[in-house]
Design an enzyme around this catalytic site. Sequence first.
Site, short mmCIF file in Angstrom:
data_model
loop_
_atom_site.label_atom_id
_atom_site.label_comp_id
_atom_site.label_asym_id
_atom_site.label_seq_id
_atom_site.Cartn_x
_atom_site.Cartn_y
_atom_site.Cartn_z
N SER A 155 18.64 -10.88 -2.28
CA SER A 155 19.65 -9.79 -2.43
C SER A 155 20.90 -10.65 -2.23
O SER A 155 21.14 -11.69 -1.50
CB SER A 155 19.45 -8.69 -1.54
N1 SAM Z 1 15.40 -8.58 0.81
C1 SAM Z 1 14.73 -9.37 0.19
C2 SAM Z 1 15.33 -10.68 0.48
O1 SAM Z 1 16.29 -10.84 1.13
O2 SAM Z 1 15.16 -11.86 -0.14
C3 SAM Z 1 15.16 -9.07 -1.31
C4 SAM Z 1 14.04 -8.31 -1.90
S1 SAM Z 1 13.72 -7.94 -3.57
C5 SAM Z 1 15.41 -7.66 -4.33
C6 SAM Z 1 12.73 -6.75 -3.76
C7 SAM Z 1 11.34 -7.17 -3.17
O3 SAM Z 1 10.50 -5.65 -3.20
C8 SAM Z 1 10.63 -7.98 -4.23
O4 SAM Z 1 10.03 -8.95 -3.61
C9 SAM Z 1 9.50 -7.12 -4.70
O5 SAM Z 1 8.38 -7.68 -4.88
C10 SAM Z 1 9.31 -6.20 -3.65
N2 SAM Z 1 8.68 -4.79 -3.99
C11 SAM Z 1 8.74 -4.05 -4.96
N3 SAM Z 1 8.03 -3.05 -4.80
C12 SAM Z 1 7.36 -3.01 -3.54
C13 SAM Z 1 6.61 -2.18 -2.95
N4 SAM Z 1 5.94 -1.06 -3.25
N5 SAM Z 1 6.13 -2.59 -1.76
C14 SAM Z 1 6.38 -3.79 -1.06
N6 SAM Z 1 7.11 -4.57 -1.69
C15 SAM Z 1 7.75 -3.99 -2.89
#
Ligand code: SAM
Length: 217
Positions: free
Chosen positions: A62
């Site tokens: 992010s």
């Molecule tokens: N906060 C993270 C960072 O600093 O790198 C960025 C996160 S990224 C924008 C969103 C993440 O949510 C992705 O890695 C995706 O695979 C995960 N994701 C999506 N749906 C999910 C779920 N139901 N449970 C767990 N992870 C999920």
Amino acid sequence: MTRFEIARKRMVHEQIVAQGITSPRVIETMLKVPRHLFVQEAMADQAYSDNPLPIGEKQTISQPFMVALMTELLALQPRDNVLEIGTGSGYQTAILASLCSRVWTIERIRSLAMQARKALDSLHLLNVNIKVGDGTMGWPEEAPFDAILVTAGAPAVPEALAAQLTPGGRLVIPVGTELDQAILTIRKQADGTLVRETGVTCRFVPLIGRQGWQTAA
Ligand code: SAM
């Protein structure tokens, strides 16, 4: 100072403080955590720019301002237990782990969870438990949580997550369409009612799961 420390200091002053983040604990933590260790080596020089960056598997780390804003909205106390949904690179996890007692984080893509574990271990952040799975159902065995952060865009607030907040607990989550969302902050009152506040607009990758979107966009 290394070139990364110089770039990080500039990021905090020009992107985070300049855009209105005031919490001294959040600012101090953003100054400390090395974001370049959470991106692919070839992108290390872009790690302190004001953008999300690709981390593989069509996912992103992010934007630093968004990390700071959502962290500030969680109003973390040192003794808090925090649940994070969407570990991704582990950068936001590292920020949370530096500000609270324990972080429970769930990522649906195994390879990202493994990469994040490595980066967190390299910083000796031992107060983090990572699980691979669908975070929309929360982590009932470890509930309740003082704070819950969702770092992917949801169609609605997953009921399971709201149910796993302590009285006084805070849930911060982007909610909207698959293309744009608003940051919601939800507080659970002592009597269990939920009070919600709508914040800035944003664009996160989709939250995919039983209480999220059904398929990838
Ligand atoms: N906060 C993270 C960072 O600093 O790198 C960025 C996160 S990224 C924008 C969103 C993440 O949510 C992705 O890695 C995706 O695979 C995960 N994701 C999506 N749906 C999910 C779920 N139901 N449970 C767990 N992870 C999920």
